[in-house]
Design a protein around this motif. Structure first.
Motif, PDB file in Angstrom:
ATOM      1  N   PHE A  52      10.991 -37.975  -7.202  1.00 32.12           N
ATOM      2  CA  PHE A  52      10.730 -36.992  -6.151  1.00 32.12           C
ATOM      3  C   PHE A  52      11.744 -37.072  -5.015  1.00 32.12           C
ATOM      4  O   PHE A  52      11.998 -36.082  -4.345  1.00 32.12           O
ATOM      5  N   VAL A  53      12.288 -38.268  -4.766  1.00 31.14           N
ATOM      6  CA  VAL A  53      13.254 -38.464  -3.693  1.00 31.14           C
ATOM      7  C   VAL A  53      14.391 -39.346  -4.176  1.00 31.14           C
ATOM      8  O   VAL A  53      14.266 -40.068  -5.164  1.00 31.14           O
ATOM      9  N   GLY A  54      15.486 -39.280  -3.458  1.00 30.19           N
ATOM     10  CA  GLY A  54      16.615 -40.160  -3.697  1.00 30.19           C
ATOM     11  C   GLY A  54      17.172 -40.583  -2.355  1.00 30.19           C
ATOM     12  O   GLY A  54      16.839 -40.001  -1.319  1.00 30.19           O
ATOM     13  N   SER A  55      18.010 -41.612  -2.367  1.00 27.26           N
ATOM     14  CA  SER A  55      18.600 -42.063  -1.112  1.00 27.26           C
ATOM     15  C   SER A  55      20.024 -42.507  -1.346  1.00 27.26           C
ATOM     16  O   SER A  55      20.398 -42.893  -2.442  1.00 27.26           O
ATOM     17  N   ALA A  56      20.799 -42.412  -0.271  1.00 26.13           N
ATOM     18  CA  ALA A  56      22.183 -42.873  -0.289  1.00 26.13           C
ATOM     19  C   ALA A  56      22.422 -43.687   0.966  1.00 26.13           C
ATOM     20  O   ALA A  56      21.908 -43.359   2.032  1.00 26.13           O
ATOM     21  N   ARG A  57      23.212 -44.733   0.828  1.00 25.67           N
ATOM     22  CA  ARG A  57      23.538 -45.594   1.972  1.00 25.67           C
ATOM     23  C   ARG A  57      24.786 -45.080   2.672  1.00 25.67           C
ATOM     24  O   ARG A  57      25.518 -44.267   2.150  1.00 25.67           O
ATOM     25  N   GLY A  58      24.982 -45.601   3.861  1.00 25.69           N
ATOM     26  CA  GLY A  58      26.215 -45.326   4.581  1.00 25.69           C
ATOM     27  C   GLY A  58      26.149 -44.105   5.468  1.00 25.69           C
ATOM     28  O   GLY A  58      25.117 -43.443   5.591  1.00 25.69           O
ATOM     29  N   HIS A  59      27.309 -43.818   6.067  1.00 23.75           N
ATOM     30  CA  HIS A  59      27.413 -42.700   6.992  1.00 23.75           C
ATOM     31  C   HIS A  59      27.062 -41.395   6.274  1.00 23.75           C
ATOM     32  O   HIS A  59      27.595 -41.101   5.209  1.00 23.75           O
ATOM     33  N   GLY A  60      26.156 -40.627   6.846  1.00 25.12           N
ATOM     34  CA  GLY A  60      25.726 -39.372   6.232  1.00 25.12           C
ATOM     35  C   GLY A  60      24.672 -39.565   5.160  1.00 25.12           C
ATOM     36  O   GLY A  60      24.245 -38.603   4.532  1.00 25.12           O
ATOM     37  N   GLY A  61      24.270 -40.809   4.954  1.00 23.64           N
ATOM     38  CA  GLY A  61      23.278 -41.103   3.935  1.00 23.64           C
ATOM     39  C   GLY A  61      21.870 -40.928   4.452  1.00 23.64           C
ATOM     40  O   GLY A  61      21.642 -40.556   5.606  1.00 23.64           O
ATOM     41  N   GLY A  62      20.935 -41.189   3.601  1.00 26.75           N
ATOM     42  CA  GLY A  62      19.527 -41.086   3.956  1.00 26.75           C
ATOM     43  C   GLY A  62      18.726 -40.606   2.764  1.00 26.75           C
ATOM     44  O   GLY A  62      19.203 -40.607   1.628  1.00 26.75           O
TER      45      GLY A  62
END
Length: 157
Positions: A52-62
């Motif tokens: 249902f959701v995904g995430s990314a690290r770092g600047h612009g992530g979330g």
């Protein structure tokens, strides 16, 4: 006894995510839930595993939604959270020797099971898209701009 608000909290967060055009950090979403980012990340784990959701690290992530709002029911979200009890009713004795306690526990247990089944059926008939439409109708009724709902997500009035 403190009530479990995980389902309500996560649905709140998912609607915030649906209204955002950019990824939202754990800190931002935790603020919406009025909790700590660690608590949010723990809750989001099951949603990530369910796709249902995904995430990314770092600047612009979330965090971002990775599902279609019209394909995910409230029951799906409930199950992604580990299907916590929807109805909690305490029993005087867990393993009673008393025949009266046994009769009471059987009656209450049956009622709890019936209530859980009815709630799950109801949750199965409501999608995230249904909640999103309701939110947008409330925005319009308040006179808010329909293309800028993020301006009113935290408005308590």
């Amino acid at each position: 006894m403190k009530q479990n608000s995980q389902l309500s909290d996560v649905l709140h967060v998912l609607l915030h995510m649906a209204e955002s055009e950019t990824p939202l950090t754990s800190e931002t979403l935790a603020l919406a839930m009025q909790t700590h980012p660690v608590v949010l990340r723990r809750l989001m784990g099951g949603l990530r595993e369910a796709g249902f959701v995904g995430s990314a690290r770092g600047h612009g992530g979330g965090w971002v939604l990775t599902c279609s709002l019209d394909q995910v029911t409230l029951r799906d979200v409930h199950e992604a959270l580990g299907a916590p009890a929807l109805v909690s009713l305490g029993f005087r004795e867990d393993r009673p020797e008393c025949l009266v306690a046994q009769a009471v526990n059987d009656a209450l247990s049956g009622a709890v099971q019936a209530a859980e089944a009815a709630l799950l059926q109801r949750l199965d008939g409501v999608t995230l898209a249904t909640l999103s439409r309701d939110f947008h109708q409330r925005l319009l009724a308040r006179g808010a701009h329909p293309h800028r709902p993020e301006e009113h997500l935290h408005d308590p009035h």
